[in-house]
Scaffold this active site. Structure first.
Site, PDB file in Angstrom:
ATOM      1  N   CYS A 186       0.905  -1.261   0.474  1.00 16.61           N
ATOM      2  CA  CYS A 186      -0.198  -0.176   0.223  1.00 16.61           C
ATOM      3  C   CYS A 186       0.830   1.452  -0.195  1.00 16.61           C
ATOM      4  CB  CYS A 186      -0.745  -0.188   1.241  1.00 16.61           C
ATOM      5  SG  CYS A 186      -2.049   1.252   0.808  1.00 16.61           S
ATOM      6  N   HIS A 241     -10.323   0.931   1.675  1.00 15.62           N
ATOM      7  CA  HIS A 241      -9.562   2.543   1.668  1.00 15.62           C
ATOM      8  C   HIS A 241     -10.690   3.222   2.121  1.00 15.62           C
ATOM      9  CE1 HIS A 241      -5.308   2.286   1.864  1.00 15.62           C
ATOM     10  NE2 HIS A 241      -5.101   1.963   1.166  1.00 15.62           N
ATOM     11  N   HIS A 247      -8.734  -3.736  -2.156  1.00 11.27           N
ATOM     12  CA  HIS A 247      -8.007  -3.616  -1.623  1.00 11.27           C
ATOM     13  C   HIS A 247      -8.403  -1.806  -1.369  1.00 11.27           C
ATOM     14  CE1 HIS A 247      -3.292  -2.214   0.392  1.00 11.27           C
ATOM     15  NE2 HIS A 247      -4.056  -0.701  -0.540  1.00 11.27           N
ATOM     16  N   GLU A 248      -8.860  -1.170  -2.475  1.00 12.40           N
ATOM     17  CA  GLU A 248      -8.919   0.699  -2.806  1.00 12.40           C
ATOM     18  C   GLU A 248     -10.428   0.507  -2.226  1.00 12.40           C
ATOM     19  OE1 GLU A 248      -6.558   2.062  -3.333  1.00 12.40           O
ATOM     20  OE2 GLU A 248      -5.254   1.038  -4.548  1.00 12.40           O
TER      21      GLU A 248
END
EC number: 3.5.1.88
Length: 181
Positions: A99, A145, A141-142
């Site tokens: 990351c 966030h 993953h994004e």
């Protein structure tokens, strides 16, 4: 413009991002800045909270993955506004993740191998994509966030070795000092 990144212990990375309600010139500029920032730091994806904007938006710079695992990058990143993962396969696959907000560390994370994501593009048009493999991993993953979740939260306890935790603490201290905290 290349934007400053938010790092590991930044409070904005732990917030749930607000939905985007309007596509403005400022939002378009943010996407351009994020694209430059992602390219500068050699990322494959970047979420708005990572550049200090707590809104539900991320970009992905990978167009597709070839059979040999080689990545084909986009001329301009794909934009995901208010993304929702609508389907996930039951099969989990471990993959090594890193990351930009946790520089220098990587960890094994189990995620569904296939997903379907629904979002709006920069023209405000709704779209849906079925993705698998590394592209699905980037989107998950994004999207994490945007919900205040980091990949380290999804690592198993056995993978969070003492050395990993020590390195994480070094990153926290380094970037806290740089931010003047």
């Amino acid at each position: 413009m290349i934007r400053d990144l938010e790092y590991y212990d930044s409070p904005i990375l732990r917030k749930v991002a607000a939905p985007v309600t309007e596509i403005t010139d400022e939002l378009r500029q943010l996407v351009l800045d994020m694209s430059e920032t992602m390219a500068f730091y050699k990322g494959v994806g970047l979420a708005a909270p990572q550049v200090g904007q707590s809104i539900s938006l991320f970009i992905m710079g990978v167009e597709r993955e070839l059979e040999d695992g080689e990545l084909v990058f986009c001329d301009f990143p794909r934009v995901f506004i208010n993304p929702v993962i609508t389907q996930k396969s039951e099969q989990l696959v471990y993959g090594n993740e890193g990351c930009l907000s946790i520089p220098g560390l990587r960890g094994e994370v189990a995620r569904p191998d296939k997903i379907t994501v629904s979002a709006k593009n920069l023209d405000g048009q709704q779209f849906s994509l079925a993705l698998e493999g590394f592209l699905a991993r980037i989107v998950m993953h994004e999207t994490d966030h945007l919900h205040g979740v980091l990949y380290i939260d999804r690592m198993s306890d056995k993978d969070k070795t003492k050395q990993f935790k020590n390195n994480l603490e070094k990153i926290r201290r380094k970037y806290s000092i740089l931010r003047g905290l």
